[in-house]
Design an enzyme around this catalytic site. Structure first.
Site, PDB file in Angstrom:
ATOM      1  N   SER A  32       6.139  73.661  61.193  1.00 33.20           N
ATOM      2  CA  SER A  32       5.421  74.371  60.134  1.00 33.20           C
ATOM      3  C   SER A  32       3.926  74.363  60.449  1.00 33.20           C
ATOM      4  CB  SER A  32       5.683  73.711  58.783  1.00 33.20           C
ATOM      5  OG  SER A  32       5.312  72.348  58.790  1.00 33.20           O
ATOM      6  N   TRP A  84       2.863  71.739  56.372  1.00 37.24           N
ATOM      7  CA  TRP A  84       3.343  71.838  54.991  1.00 37.24           C
ATOM      8  C   TRP A  84       4.758  71.292  54.822  1.00 37.24           C
ATOM      9  CZ3 TRP A  84       7.748  74.575  54.810  1.00 37.24           C
ATOM     10  CH2 TRP A  84       7.926  75.639  55.702  1.00 37.24           C
ATOM     11  N   CYS A  85       5.541  71.195  55.892  1.00 40.65           N
ATOM     12  CA  CYS A  85       6.928  70.739  55.805  1.00 40.65           C
ATOM     13  C   CYS A  85       7.006  69.210  55.937  1.00 40.65           C
ATOM     14  CB  CYS A  85       7.766  71.393  56.897  1.00 40.65           C
ATOM     15  SG  CYS A  85       9.471  70.817  56.934  1.00 40.65           S
ATOM     16  N   PRO A  86       7.601  68.534  54.963  1.00 39.30           N
ATOM     17  CA  PRO A  86       7.705  67.069  55.049  1.00 39.30           C
ATOM     18  C   PRO A  86       8.579  66.598  56.222  1.00 39.30           C
ATOM     19  CG  PRO A  86       8.869  67.888  53.099  1.00 39.30           C
ATOM     20  CD  PRO A  86       8.151  69.054  53.700  1.00 39.30           C
TER      21      PRO A  86
END
Length: 127
Positions: free
Chosen positions: A32, A42-44
């Site tokens: 991301s 933004w992506c965990p």
């Protein structure tokens, strides 16, 4: 462990510049994009798996990891996202290995976030 964030992504895997040496491999990780506010992906799942990727590639100085950011969340969720359509990436992170087989560039292995977090699977992927 060279990490390249300046990788010029071709239109598809068949256009990758993979040397013809039988042992040559090209590695691409699709992640991301960085959130402008947090300065983190933004992506965990990307944030959680990145340290595992870095640690695995540190022991393989001959391998270059090419980083491709798939866009911000709305761009990534678009079904027409170029990485979804042309690279068959449906989740981030996705780590792919490409090699020449009978003269053609093909994807020879792929790991998603579950495989990346599995230390044994990740090391097997690199060998």
């Amino acid at each position: 462990m060279p990490i390249s964030r300046d990788f010029a992504v071709p239109s598809s895997a068949k256009h990758l510049d993979v040397p013809s040496d039988a042992n040559a491999r090209t590695f691409i990780i699709f992640i991301s994009s960085e959130d402008p506010e947090t300065k983190q992906p933004w992506c965990p799942d990307v944030r959680a798996s990145w340290p595992h990727v870095v640690a695995a590639f540190e022991g393989h100085s001959s391998h270059t990891l090419n980083v491709v950011e798939v866009g911000q969340r709305p761009e990534w969720r678009d079904p027409d996202n170029v990485y979804r359509k042309n690279w068959n990436v449906h989740g981030v992170p996705t780590l792919a290995r490409f090699q020449r087989v009978n003269g053609e560039v093909v994807e020879t292995a792929r790991l998603d976030e579950n495989g990346i977090m599995d230390v044994q699977a990740l090391h097997a992927f690199l060998n």
